[in-house]
Structures are given as structure tokens and as C-alpha cells.
Design a protein around this motif. Structure first.
Motif, PDB file in Angstrom:
ATOM      1  N   ASN A  35      20.868   8.845   7.677  1.00  0.00           N
ATOM      2  CA  ASN A  35      21.880   7.786   7.586  1.00  0.00           C
ATOM      3  C   ASN A  35      21.501   6.713   6.574  1.00  0.00           C
ATOM      4  OD1 ASN A  35      19.771   6.723   8.975  1.00  0.00           O
ATOM      5  ND2 ASN A  35      21.004   5.667  10.511  1.00  0.00           N
ATOM      6  N   ALA A  36      20.548   6.991   5.709  1.00  0.00           N
ATOM      7  CA  ALA A  36      20.128   5.988   4.734  1.00  0.00           C
ATOM      8  C   ALA A  36      21.299   5.616   3.845  1.00  0.00           C
ATOM      9  CB  ALA A  36      18.983   6.525   3.891  1.00  0.00           C
ATOM     10  N   ARG A  37      21.400   4.317   3.595  1.00  0.00           N
ATOM     11  CA  ARG A  37      22.573   3.854   2.854  1.00  0.00           C
ATOM     12  C   ARG A  37      22.215   3.691   1.382  1.00  0.00           C
ATOM     13  NH1 ARG A  37      23.742  -0.318   6.955  1.00  0.00           N
ATOM     14  NH2 ARG A  37      23.425  -1.859   5.340  1.00  0.00           N
ATOM     15  N   LYS A  92      -6.119   6.566   2.752  1.00  0.00           N
ATOM     16  CA  LYS A  92      -5.148   5.795   1.997  1.00  0.00           C
ATOM     17  C   LYS A  92      -3.737   6.184   2.422  1.00  0.00           C
ATOM     18  CE  LYS A  92      -8.657   4.255  -0.227  1.00  0.00           C
ATOM     19  NZ  LYS A  92      -9.549   4.387   0.913  1.00  0.00           N
ATOM     20  N   VAL A  93      -2.865   5.191   2.477  1.00  0.00           N
ATOM     21  CA  VAL A  93      -1.521   5.449   3.002  1.00  0.00           C
ATOM     22  C   VAL A  93      -0.497   5.667   1.897  1.00  0.00           C
ATOM     23  CG1 VAL A  93      -1.890   4.191   5.136  1.00  0.00           C
ATOM     24  CG2 VAL A  93      -1.054   2.987   3.139  1.00  0.00           C
ATOM     25  N   THR A  94      -0.931   5.565   0.646  1.00  0.00           N
ATOM     26  CA  THR A  94       0.033   5.584  -0.446  1.00  0.00           C
ATOM     27  C   THR A  94       0.798   6.901  -0.522  1.00  0.00           C
ATOM     28  OG1 THR A  94      -1.471   4.187  -1.642  1.00  0.00           O
ATOM     29  CG2 THR A  94       0.259   5.209  -2.919  1.00  0.00           C
ATOM     30  N   ILE A  95       2.100   6.761  -0.705  1.00  0.00           N
ATOM     31  CA  ILE A  95       2.939   7.925  -0.986  1.00  0.00           C
ATOM     32  C   ILE A  95       3.125   7.944  -2.498  1.00  0.00           C
ATOM     33  CG2 ILE A  95       5.163   8.996  -0.565  1.00  0.00           C
ATOM     34  CD1 ILE A  95       5.322   7.037   1.876  1.00  0.00           C
ATOM     35  N   GLN A  96       2.633   8.981  -3.145  1.00  0.00           N
ATOM     36  CA  GLN A  96       2.713   9.008  -4.609  1.00  0.00           C
ATOM     37  C   GLN A  96       4.098   9.442  -5.019  1.00  0.00           C
ATOM     38  OE1 GLN A  96      -0.601   9.956  -6.935  1.00  0.00           O
ATOM     39  NE2 GLN A  96      -1.812  10.594  -5.181  1.00  0.00           N
ATOM     40  N   TYR A  97       4.952   8.460  -5.282  1.00  0.00           N
ATOM     41  CA  TYR A  97       6.372   8.703  -5.267  1.00  0.00           C
ATOM     42  C   TYR A  97       6.908   9.893  -6.074  1.00  0.00           C
ATOM     43  CZ  TYR A  97      11.003   8.305  -7.155  1.00  0.00           C
ATOM     44  OH  TYR A  97      12.216   8.618  -7.653  1.00  0.00           O
ATOM     45  N   PRO A  98       6.730   9.976  -7.375  1.00  0.00           N
ATOM     46  CA  PRO A  98       7.491  11.068  -7.995  1.00  0.00           C
ATOM     47  C   PRO A  98       7.009  12.447  -7.526  1.00  0.00           C
ATOM     48  CG  PRO A  98       6.601   9.582  -9.641  1.00  0.00           C
ATOM     49  CD  PRO A  98       5.931   9.260  -8.363  1.00  0.00           C
ATOM     50  N   LEU A 104      13.711  10.468   3.730  1.00  0.00           N
ATOM     51  CA  LEU A 104      14.678   9.436   4.085  1.00  0.00           C
ATOM     52  C   LEU A 104      15.464   9.871   5.313  1.00  0.00           C
ATOM     53  CD1 LEU A 104      14.068   8.330   1.242  1.00  0.00           C
ATOM     54  CD2 LEU A 104      16.472   7.846   1.032  1.00  0.00           C
ATOM     55  N   PRO A 105      15.793   8.940   6.202  1.00  0.00           N
ATOM     56  CA  PRO A 105      16.670   9.308   7.315  1.00  0.00           C
ATOM     57  C   PRO A 105      18.045   9.683   6.787  1.00  0.00           C
ATOM     58  CG  PRO A 105      16.318   6.941   7.263  1.00  0.00           C
ATOM     59  CD  PRO A 105      15.382   7.538   6.268  1.00  0.00           C
ATOM     60  N   SER A 127       0.791  -1.226   0.000  1.00  0.00           N
ATOM     61  CA  SER A 127       0.000   0.000   0.000  1.00  0.00           C
ATOM     62  C   SER A 127       0.823   1.277   0.000  1.00  0.00           C
ATOM     63  CB  SER A 127      -0.895  -0.004   1.236  1.00  0.00           C
ATOM     64  OG  SER A 127      -1.649  -1.177   1.254  1.00  0.00           O
ATOM     65  N   PHE A 131      18.892   7.759  -4.392  1.00  0.00           N
ATOM     66  CA  PHE A 131      18.750   6.399  -4.913  1.00  0.00           C
ATOM     67  C   PHE A 131      18.277   6.402  -6.350  1.00  0.00           C
ATOM     68  CE2 PHE A 131      15.001   7.743  -2.670  1.00  0.00           C
ATOM     69  CZ  PHE A 131      14.030   7.588  -3.630  1.00  0.00           C
ATOM     70  N   GLU A 132      18.069   7.591  -6.914  1.00  0.00           N
ATOM     71  CA  GLU A 132      17.448   7.645  -8.245  1.00  0.00           C
ATOM     72  C   GLU A 132      18.516   7.766  -9.312  1.00  0.00           C
ATOM     73  OE1 GLU A 132      15.550  10.845  -6.343  1.00  0.00           O
ATOM     74  OE2 GLU A 132      13.663  10.343  -7.285  1.00  0.00           O
ATOM     75  N   PHE A 171       8.824  10.117   0.578  1.00  0.00           N
ATOM     76  CA  PHE A 171       9.002   9.757   1.976  1.00  0.00           C
ATOM     77  C   PHE A 171      10.339  10.337   2.425  1.00  0.00           C
ATOM     78  CE2 PHE A 171      10.960   6.667   4.886  1.00  0.00           C
ATOM     79  CZ  PHE A 171      10.103   6.846   5.951  1.00  0.00           C
ATOM     80  N   GLY A 226      20.062   2.409   8.580  1.00  0.00           N
ATOM     81  CA  GLY A 226      20.304   3.034   7.292  1.00  0.00           C
ATOM     82  C   GLY A 226      19.832   2.219   6.114  1.00  0.00           C
ATOM     83  N   GLU A 229      11.264   4.499  -9.844  1.00  0.00           N
ATOM     84  CA  GLU A 229      12.023   5.386 -10.719  1.00  0.00           C
ATOM     85  C   GLU A 229      12.457   4.629 -11.969  1.00  0.00           C
ATOM     86  OE1 GLU A 229      15.873   5.934 -10.575  1.00  0.00           O
ATOM     87  OE2 GLU A 229      15.656   7.536 -12.054  1.00  0.00           O
TER      88      GLU A 229
END
Lengths: 171, 350, 188, 383
Positions: free
Chosen positions: C45-47, C30-36, C42-43, A53, C130-131, C40, D158, A147
Motif C-alpha cells: 500500500n505504499a503511496r 551493519k544495517v545499511t541497505i545498499q540501495y541500487p 515496500l509494502p 544508517s 518511486f524511481e 527494502f 502507505g 536514485e
């Protein structure tokens, strides 16, 4: 390519009408992508998370199909071993044209963590089937999948159907 | 009797009129299938707290159009090992089976493609053709999953045809007609005149109301099974038989299966509407009653049944094949038989 | 007989319970995050994709040693004293090593973060980007060195010259001190 | 007379052929790339032969090339659904060999992340089990909730799936200020969804009919095959390393070992195995709540360890209770910074071996459910 081949030659250069038709056909193909559910390893879990979801892969017009005959693109999500590689090739050959391949994650891009000592891992899925989009990551974030999907849709919508030379990339 | 097809009245009987009468339901089927596909995608998404298709047109409403355009472009595959003629014929048979049933559906008091006196009988006869198509497709693709799916499908269809027919037969006894237009006419009035609530009649009908409601439920369950919907989708059960009888189908042939499934959903909903929910009648007497409004009421009622079908699909798990048989033969059949018996007694002593 | 009807009722009722739950969810938020369009957060420290700071990298090769998949290619050349092009690290100390080649293959990287933990000068770090999916695998091969290939060649040449000169000087010194000693081999 | 004889032929004497069906390696419900060669008589399964190796990644061979810290990312990729739990026995083994005392805070943090990951793992297990039975909606409900757990773990480590969080003598990331509140939030959400799925799926009559009394694994068979985890507990054996052989600080918490009780169906069937997972989620919630209460928020998250980890010569076996069962690592060290040999005992592999034993005689659709109820991960089966 089925219908596409028949429409090829006589219309070289195209015109406004054909250009619009081509746009419409490309729009249809880019917006409706049914994928073959092909989970191999860790990336498949992120793939499921992307279907869930919060990320909702269906927003892009994708529907999971379990049969390769009905799929438009295949997402290779995980480590491809030699034992599995010929299966993937068979599945790819069973898919109907036009078909696309998305390679997800380090493992299917180039063998990933197993590229050096892995005596059993295919060093990149592009050695057996043509890959359209590479998504890096180990595993990629769900957004990265999306993406990559957007990139594939862009690629499809720019494809030339009527102009063969353009399609072959010689122009 | 009032004429049941305004096109005949307008243009008389000639070839053009025949084409128009044929094309109208076909156009309806195609448009309806697009709407139903979108509805399925969207409602399933909402149930799962998702959004569904969002990026094809505003709120994704053009998604089914894109799908049709895509399916038309796909390569037409005929597997080498398949039995070619049967393989190619099966989708057409299934689709024509689903489409032919539209011939007797009374969309409104002034439009019904073919007003035949044994309409309900015709629907059940035609409905079995799709089983033949499934068997042909499953057998001809020479795939073990397809074969198992086809076999399961046939056994399922045979078992559920009977309770469904029992339910329909009870209404036939009540209305003493098999003509769907006449059944609709009989329910004119308020919603308590529908056969779901015992049909028109004096207060004595309260004795049969429990039976008619039970029959409606039994018919709904049986119709789910006939259209291969969850929880009866074992012929194409994803988790066991990869895609069931249409495993080897792709492109436009698969599109036909796809469309036929949704067309079948509408057919069973339309029958349900006609025999239980008063067809094209307004639920509130003369309020918005008439041939034009009738179409609206009919489609509204049918769509709410289609909605329930979709809603059930995304709620329940799937049956196993022997449990399906148990439900069909040992639960639905006796229950519908009891109801049929009770209603017949009622009609006898009324 | 009673259990028969009871079973039917239980089956029917449990289906209704399920349908009630799904009915509520149709209208739930609805919980959807409409990505583009929405993202969300990111923290920090996200790797995700690694980034090298060439101004900090000392070329110590600890990251290469730490990498479990050997996706880092690192080549260094020592800075010779008479190099006309001297450089400082970010913290102001003079550069001791030229990083002539620092390449990472993100088609192989497993994003484990061990290189980041190993780096003594914080030169390498994970970004939240990440893109970077691509149509070609070679686009995932990143070159972080700031020196152009010509510059790298020059540095190598300078270093070789320096080595040769040093060796010659050493040899001359040795010969001056002890004429009979065996000639040491020049290192390149 | 001859007419009558023909009718008297019994079903078993009929000339029927058995069909061999190839399920997998690409099949929607083999949970990865398992291949089952199934022999069916009509719809009844008469024989099952699992074929492995489609995801063989030679974990043990790779370990011989890697230094000790470098092995941790590979361990993540074994059972990729519960990576945190996987790392633990390995790190524990190294700590035992090096004689490192782990800070108190780290112990609590490890318990919390491992239990969070256990919940995430069981959510996937129950969700995919429901999917095998044809219920799609609970699948997405669980994946929605799993996302909240993943977000906590991502903020700590992370990464979203393969964390590489446990280090020798500590963990890789410290807690963040809102950690406790978020954990409590997640627990509330997990409980809410569990209650919902109980009604929507677990107690649904169709689901009960499908799973109860199917694939009965008797306790003696389970012990003989060496099963562990929910598969063993579903058969009524209360064996849990967290209580029987308390490692880390599990002896400080109060929790129950859920076993299959047979409220519906028979002890050891698919429904009970699944139910054990549902109860275990609740117990994990309890453990997390207690750990959050007792956990010191201040302090360092790494102990003093040498920069270059070299194990003394010797060997060690270390095991822990994974969501799938008992995971053990046997390390033989030759005194260098790389192991001489590393052997992993994967619970999925052992649990999978009972498949031919318990699936004969059931229907083809049941086989899929039996496989789903065992909850395997092919990364760990093939390694």
C-alpha cells in the motif's frame, strides 16, 4: 569554470589522451560530491533519514558541508518561500563552480501543494537557479533521493569538458 | 652515533639528495592524508552501523582520490570583501606548518629528514605557525564566523601548548635529550622500556609509572586540542560557527586545510609514539627489530593513535569555549605540572 | 580538593564509557541497505507514483474534486451513439465517456491518496514505483489518456455534431409542435 | 601616578563593541529556517531577536479553500515530524461536530500510532539536540531506530512521513497480521537504544557540563509565555492533556507524567528538558504495550460517515497533547463543506517565544543548545 575554462578551446575534438583525462576528471567530480546541508521543510527530515544508517548517503561519496564555498551541489529540500528565495540565490552564487542543483520534492519542483493558493511560495526553484535533477515525491522516499543522486552522477560523468560545442549542447 | 639518514649515506650531500629527503615526507604526507581521510569516513561509518563510501572503487577505497581530483577542479574563489593577500597565504602557511614538522620525525633508525638536537623544541615552535595561519585565514575572510573561529582557535592553542610542552618536557628530563632519534634509541628493548612505562631502568621506576601514564593521557588530550579535533573542535564547530575559520574557503585552498588537519594529526601521533611508545622500536626486543622494520612499527603505532583520535571524535560531544579553558588551565596544567615535578624528583634522587 | 579529583575522574570515566559503547558498534552488524543493489521491500500500500487504468476510468471527476492540490486535469466527452469506435469498460459495460485528457503533474502531487479513496471504479491506484526522477520538469507531467490528440479532436467533433443534430431535431420538433415558440439556442 | 591610573580602568569601562551575528536562516543548527539575530559581547549573548516567516505556507488561508478531508494533508505538513499527532485534534474536532462514534479498535489504533509517532518525534528531538552539542553518533543511532517505527507506520498508512492516516470517523488502513509482534520488537529496540544513549550521551560528563544549568526556564515564566509539552514539564510542571483532560481513551492507560527533577543541574534547564523527552519515550512504550494488550484485532476501521462532510454551523476548539506541546484547532463552520476559518495553535510557536527570555547572558554556543532543547519545527512555527 576555473580550470575548466582554461582547458577549453585548443583541444577541440580531443583525443584518446584527452578523452581519458576528461573521463578521469568527470569520474572525480561524479564520485566526490559534497553537498550543502540545506533543509527547509518536510523533505529535510527524509533527507536526514537518508543520511542515517539504513540508507547511508555517504556510500555515494557525499559529505555534508555547512559552508556553500565547499559544496559541489545543493539539495533544495522543501518549500521555498519568496522570503527564502533570495537567500537561496545568494547561497547558490557563493558556491564554487562546477556546481549542481537537485530539487527535491513537489514544493521545490513546482510549489507543490501550495502552488495554487500560495501567495508566498516560489512556484518551482528553477525560476531562480538552474536545476539539474528533479526528484518527485512529497516527500520522496530516501531511496528516491539516492536514485536522483545516481542520476546526477550519470549526468556529471557524461559532461564534456574539452569539447565546448558538445558541452553547450550544439553538437 | 649511528647515521640517521640512509639517503645521505647513499648519495652524499648534493642537491638531488636534498630534494629526495624533502620529497619523501611530502609523498608520505599526501598518501597518509588520503588513507586517513578514508579511515575517518570508514571508521565513523562503522561506529554508526553504516558502511561509508562503497561505490568509488572496491569498498570505496578510491574515495579520497576522487575527492582530490574534484577539489583540484573547483573554482578558486577569493571573496571580494576579503583581504586578498592574507586570505590566499593562510592555507599555505597552515600546510607548511604541518609539513615542516615532519622534518624531525624519526621514521626509522636510518631515516629522519633532519637530525637536529632540539627536535622536540622545533616541533613545538613549528606547531604554533598553524595558529598564525588560522588567525590570518579567519581574519582575512572578513566573515564573523571565521573571525570567532580564529579567535577561539588561538586561545585554545595557547592554552594547550603548555600542558603538552609540560608532558614532553618530563620525557626530556627522563631521557636527558631533546633529540627525537636519541629518545627513540633510549627506549630500545621490550615494551616495558618505553617511557609510557617509566622508560628503561631498574625496578625503582615503578614509582614514576603512574606519572608517565598520566602524562601520556594529558599529552593525548592536549594534542587533540592542538589539532582541533572533537571534543575540542570549537574553532570549526559545525553547530555554532558554520565551518569556523574555513567558512569562506573552497576548492584547493580548503583542500590544504583539510590535508593540514590530517597531517597535524599524524605529527602529534608521531610525537606521542616517539616519546611514549618507543618510536620505531619493536615492542618485543629483537623481534622484527631493524631500520626497515622500524618504519613499519613507527607507522603502526602512529596509526593506532590516529585511530584513537578518530574514535574519540565520533564518541564525544563538543566542549564549550570556557570549559575548554577550564580543562586546559585548571586540570591539565596542574596535573602535568605535578607529574613533571615528580619525575624531576625521581631523576634527581635516582 | 577531593571533589576536584573526583570530577576529573568522573569526566574521564564517562568518556571511557562512551568509547566502550562506540567500540562495540564498530564490530556490530551493519544495517545499511545498499540501495541500487539491494532493496527494502515496500509494502503493497505504499503511496508512490499514481497509475491510472484508462480501461476503468469513467471520467466521473471525483478524483479531481478530491485532490487538494488540483494536480489532475481531466476532460471528458460523451460517447455519441453513432460513434464508429465503441469501447467497453474493463467490467464489460459500454463506455459512456471518452477521457480525452487525463493529465497529472507529479511535480505538484502531494501523494495524499485522497483521489484513490475517492475513485468509485478503482481506476486510479498508487504503485510502489518511486524511481522516476528526471533531468527536466516536463518529464514529471504524465498523460494517462489513451486517445491520441487527433482521436480526441475527432471525438469532440463527433460530440459537437451530435449535439448540433440533437438541437436541430429538438428545434424541428418544437417548431412542428408549437410554431410560435422562441427558438432555443443550440448548445455546443 | 598617571601610569597607575591607566591600569585601574575596569573592564566594563573599556570601549568595546558588540557584534551582531546573523544565525540562519541557513545554518546547520537552527532546526530549519529560523533566523536569529544575535547580539554578542565577545562570546556572551546580550540579545536575541528571532525572525520568522521563512517557511510561511499560509496553512490557515489554504484551509479556507479546502474541503474538510482535504485539509488533513496540509495539517500533516505543519509539524511534519509528528504528523499522526497533528491530525488527531483536527479529526477529533470534526467528529465532535458531526457527532460520530468512533469504533473501539480505531481508538486503540490511533493511540498506538500517535504514541509511536511521539517516540519518533522525541528521538529526532534528542538526536538533533545531541548533534547541536557535537555528538554525531547518537544522532544516527536514533535515526536508525526511528526507521523501524517508520516502517510500521508505512505499512499501516502507505507513507513514510506525511501519513494522511486519520480520517473522519476512522483511519485509512487496517492493521496487518504481524502488527503486534512488530510493535513489541520496536519497543524493545527503542528501550535498548535509550539505555545506550543514556550512557553515551545523556550522562556523558561533557554533555552534562554543556547543558546542565543552561537556559533555565522558571515555571512562572513558562506559564506566562504559555509554554506546553516537554518545555513546560521540564520546568517541573506536571501538565499533560492526556491525563488532565483525557481525550479519546487515554483514561484507560496507566502512565506517569515525567517532569524535570533536577537530578543534574537545575529544574528547567536544557538537560532536564531533554531528560523529560527521554522519560516520555519510556512512558509511550508503556502506553503502547497496554494498548496492544487491550486492542481488539477484529472489526472495521471506519465509522459510518456521510460521503460529503458538511459541518453544522458553529464553532469548536479541540486540543491534544502533541509531542511538542498542546496543539489546538479552532474551527468556525458556516454550514458548507469548507471551514469559514481555521486557526491552529502551534506549540512550537509558543515555545519559541521564550528564547529571548532565557538565552540572554549565556554564551553563543549555549544559545544553540537552548534552541535545540526547545525542539521546534519551523513548519509549525511559521505555518
Amino acid at each position: 569554470m576555473g580550470l575548466l575554462n582554461k582547458l577549453d578551446d585548443p583541444y577541440e575534438g580531443g583525443g584518446i589522451v584527452l578523452g581519458k583525462v576528461e573521463e578521469l576528471l568527470n569520474w572525480g567530480r561524479s564520485k566526490s560530491d559534497w553537498y550543502l546541508h540545506f533543509g527547509l521543510a518536510c523533505c529535510a527530515i527524509e533527507f536526514m533519514a537518508m543520511n542515517a544508517s539504513h540508507f547511508d548517503f555517504m556510500r555515494f561519496g557525499t559529505i555534508p558541508r555547512t559552508s556553500p564555498r565547499q559544496a559541489d551541489f545543493i539539495m533544495i529540500t522543501g518549500t521555498v518561500t519568496f522570503k527564502m528565495a533570495d537567500r537561496i540565490k545568494i547561497l547558490y552564487e557563493q558556491m564554487a563552480e562546477p556546481k549542481y542543483v537537485i530539487s527535491v520534492g513537489s514544493c521545490s519542483n513546482s510549489g507543490g501543494p501550495y502552488w495554487e493558493h500560495g501567495y508566498h511560495v516560489l512556484k518551482g526553484i528553477d525560476q531562480i537557479i538552474p536545476v539539474d535533477v528533479y526528484i518527485p515525491g512529497c516527500p520522496p522516499r530516501p531511496e528516491a533521493f539516492e536514485e536522483g543522486m545516481i542520476l546526477l552522477q550519470k549526468k556529471i560523468s557524461r559532461q564534456a569538458i574539452f569539447n565546448k560545442r558538445k558541452r553547450l549542447g550544439t553538437e | 652515533m649511528q647515521s640517521t639518514n640512509f639517503i645521505w649515506d647513499l648519495f652524499g650531500v648534493n642537491l638531488l639528495t636534498v630534494v629526495a629527503v624533502v620529497a619523501l615526507p611530502l609523498g608520505f604526507v599526501l598518501i597518509y592524508a588520503l588513507v586517513a581521510i578514508l579511515a575517518e569516513l570508514k571508521i565513523s561509518a562503522w561506529i554508526q552501523e553504516r558502511l561509508g563510501p562503497m561505490r568509488t572503487g572496491p569498498y570505496g577505497i578510491l574515495q579520497p582520490v576522487a575527492e582530490v581530483i574534484k577539489l583540484l577542479q573547483k573554482e578558486d574563489i577569493t571573496p571580494d570583501a576579503s583581504s586578498k593577500l592574507l586570505y590566499n597565504l593562510a592555507p599555505f602557511i597552515i600546510f607548511s606548518g604541518a609539513y615542516a614538522a615532519f622534518a624531525v620525525i624519526p621514521f626509522s633508525s636510518a631515516f629522519m629528514p633532519a637530525n637536529i638536537n632540539v627536535g622536540l623544541f622545533y616541533v613545538f615552535a613549528i606547531g604554533s605557525i598553524s595558529a598564525m595561519g588560522i588567525v590570518m585565514g579567519g581574519w582575512a575572510s572578513s566573515n564573523k564566523y571565521s573571525l570567532m573561529g580564529a579567535m577561539r582557535s588561538v586561545s585554545q592553542l595557547i592554552s594547550y601548548e603548555i600542558p603538552a610542552a609540560m608532558a614532553v618536557l618530563s620525557i626530556v628530563v627522563l631521557s636527558s635529550s631533546m633529540n627525537m632519534q636519541e629518545i627513540s634509541h633510549a627506549q630500545t628493548g621490550y615494551f616495558w622500556d618505553w617511557y609510557l612505562f617509566g622508560g628503561p631502568g631498574s625496578w625503582t621506576k615503578v614509582f614514576i609509572i603512574p606519572f608517565t601514564i598520566t602524562l601520556a593521557i594529558a599529552y593525548f588530550i592536549a594534542s587533540l586540542a592542538e589539532t582541533n579535533r572533537v571534543p575540542f573542535d570549537i574553532p570549526e564547530g559545525e553547530s555554532e560557527l558554520v565551518a569556523g575559520f574555513h567558512t569562506e574557503y573552497g576548492g584547493i585552498k580548503f583542500a590544504m586545510f583539510y590535508f593540514a588537519e590530517y597531517a597535524n594529526m599524524f605529527v602529534v601521533s608521531a610525537i606521542f609514539t616517539t616519546i611514549f611508545l618507543g618510536g620505531w622500536n619493536s615492542p618485543f626486543g629483537e623481534f622484527l627489530q631493524g631500520p626497515g622494520w622500524g618504519v613499519m612499527w613507527f607507522i603502526l603505532k602512529s596509526f593506532s593513535i590516529v585511530f584513537v583520535q578518530i574514535w574519540v571524535r565520533w564518541t564525544l560531544p563538543r566542549f564549550r569555549v570556557d570549559q575548554l579553558m577550564y580543562l586546559g588551565w585548571k586540570v591539565l596544567l596542574p596535573v602535568s605540572f605535578i607529574c613533571f615535578f615528580a619525575i624531576s624528583l625521581f631523576v634527581m634522587f635516582k | 580538593m577531593l571533589t576536584y579529583f573526583k570530577n576529573i575522574w568522573i569526566g574521564f570515566y564517562s568518556a571511557l564509557v562512551g568509547m566502550k559503547i562506540t567500540w562495540k558498534h564498530i564490530f556490530a552488524k551493519k544495517v545499511t541497505i545498499q540501495y541500487p543493489d539491494e532493496r527494502f521491500p515496500l509494502p503493497s500500500n505504499a503511496r508512490n507514483r499514481l497509475q491510472l487504468m484508462p480501461a476503468r476510468c469513467t471520467g466521473c471527476t471525483l478524483c479531481v474534486a478530491a485532490c487538494p492540490v488540483n494536480c489532475i486535469t481531466l476532460e471528458t466527452v460523451r460517447v455519441v451513439p453513432d460513434d464508429p469506435h465503441q469501447e467497453l469498460y474493463e467490467n464489460g459495460t459500454p463506455r459512456k465517456m471518452w477521457v480525452t485528457r487525463y493529465e497529472m503533474d507529479f511535480a505538484k502531487c502531494c501523494f495524499c491518496g485522497l483521489c484513490v479513496a475517492a475513485c468509485p471504479s478503482d481506476a486510479i491506484h498508487h504503485t510502489t514505483d518511486f524511481e522516476y526522477s528526471s533531468l527536466d520538469r516536463s518529464h514529471l507531467y504524465y498523460k494517462f489518456q489513451t486517445l491520441t490528440p487527433e482521436q480526441a479532436e475527432e471525438k469532440k467533433r463527433l460530440f459537437a455534431e451530435f449535439k448540433a443534430r440533437e438541437a436541430r431535431e429538438k428545434e424541428a420538433k418544437a417548431q412542428a409542435a408549437k410554431p410560435d415558440a422562441p427558438r432555443p439556442e443550440a448548445e455546443v | 601616578m598617571s601610569e597607575k591610573k591607566k591600569i585601574d580602568i575596569e573592564y566594563s569601562q573599556l570601549d568595546s563593541e558588540r557584534m551582531r551575528i546573523n544565525v540562519g536562516p541557513q545554518h546547520p543548527s537552527t532546526h530549519g529556517v529560523l533566523r536569529l539575530e544575535v547580539e554578542v559581547d565577545g562570546e556572551i549573548v546580550t540579545d536575541v531577536v528571532p525572525h520568522l516567516g521563512y517557511l510561511h505556507r499560509s496553512f490557515e488561508k489554504h484551509c479556507e479553500y479546502m474541503t474538510y478531508p482535504q485539509i488533513i494533508p496540509y495539517i500533516d505538513r505543519m509539524d511534519y515530524i509528528s504528523a499522526m499527532n497533528n491530525e488527531w485534534p483536527y479529526v477529533m474536532a470534526l467528529e465532535k461536530m458531526l457527532d460520530v462514534k468512533v469504533p473501539e479498535k480505531v481508538e486503540y489504533l490511533r493511540v498506538i500510532v500517535a504514541e509511536l509517532n511521539r517516540i519518533a518525534n522525541h528521538q529526532i528531538a534528542v538526536a538533533t539536540f545531541g548533534l547541536d552539542a557535537g555528538a554525531f553518533t547518537p544522532f544516527l543511532f536514533y535515526f536508525r531506530d526511528r526507521e523501524y517505527i517508520i516502517w510500521i507506520l508505512e505499512k499501516l498508512s502507505g507513507a513514510r512521513l506525511l501519513y494522511n492516516y486519520f480520517r473522519v470517523g476512522g483511519v485509512a488502513g487496517d492493521v496487518y497480521p504481524t502488527f503486534k509482534e512488530e510493535c513489541h520488537d520496536v519497543i524493545a529496540k527503542v528501550r535498548k537504544t535509550n539505555a545506550e544513549v543514556m550512557n553515551l550521551l545523556i550522562h556523558n560528563n561533557i554533555f552534562i557540563k554543556r547543558t546542565a544549568g543552561v537556559g533555565i526556564l522558571t515555571p512562572d515564566v513558562a506559564i506566562n509565555y504559555g509554554c506546553s509539552g516537554p518545555v513546560l514539564r521540564g520546568s517541573g510542571m506536571a501538565h499533560d492533556l492526556r491525563r488532565d483532560e483525557p481525550y479519546s481513551i487515554y483514561d484507560r492507560f496507566d502512565f506517569d507524567i515525567p517532569v524535570g527533577k533536577g537530578e543534574v543541574g537545575v529544574v528547567g534547564d536544557c538537560w532536564n528538558r531533554n531528560m523529560v523527552r527521554m522519560h516520555e519515550m519510556e512512558q509511550s512504550c508503556r502506553i503502547i504495550e497496554q494498548a496492544l494488550e487491550q486492542m481488539p484485532m477484529e472489526g472495521d476501521v471506519t465509522a459510518a460517515i456521510p460521503k460529503r462532510i458538511k459541518l453544522p454551523k458553529g464553532e469548536i476548539y479541540s486540543r491534544a497533547e502533541n509531542p511538542k506541546g498542546e496543539l489546538g484547532f479552532y474551527i468556525v463552520s458556516n454550514g458548507t463543506d469548507k471551514p469559514e476559518r481555521l486557526k491552529a495553535r502551534g506549540p512550537s510557536f509558543v515555545n519559541l517565544s521564550v528564547i529571548p527570555e532565557i538565552s540572554k547572558g549565556y554564551m553563543f554556543a549555549d544559545l544553540i543548545l537552548i534552541l535545540g532543547s526547545i525542539d521546534i519545527v519551523l513548519g509549525e512555527v511559521d505555518r
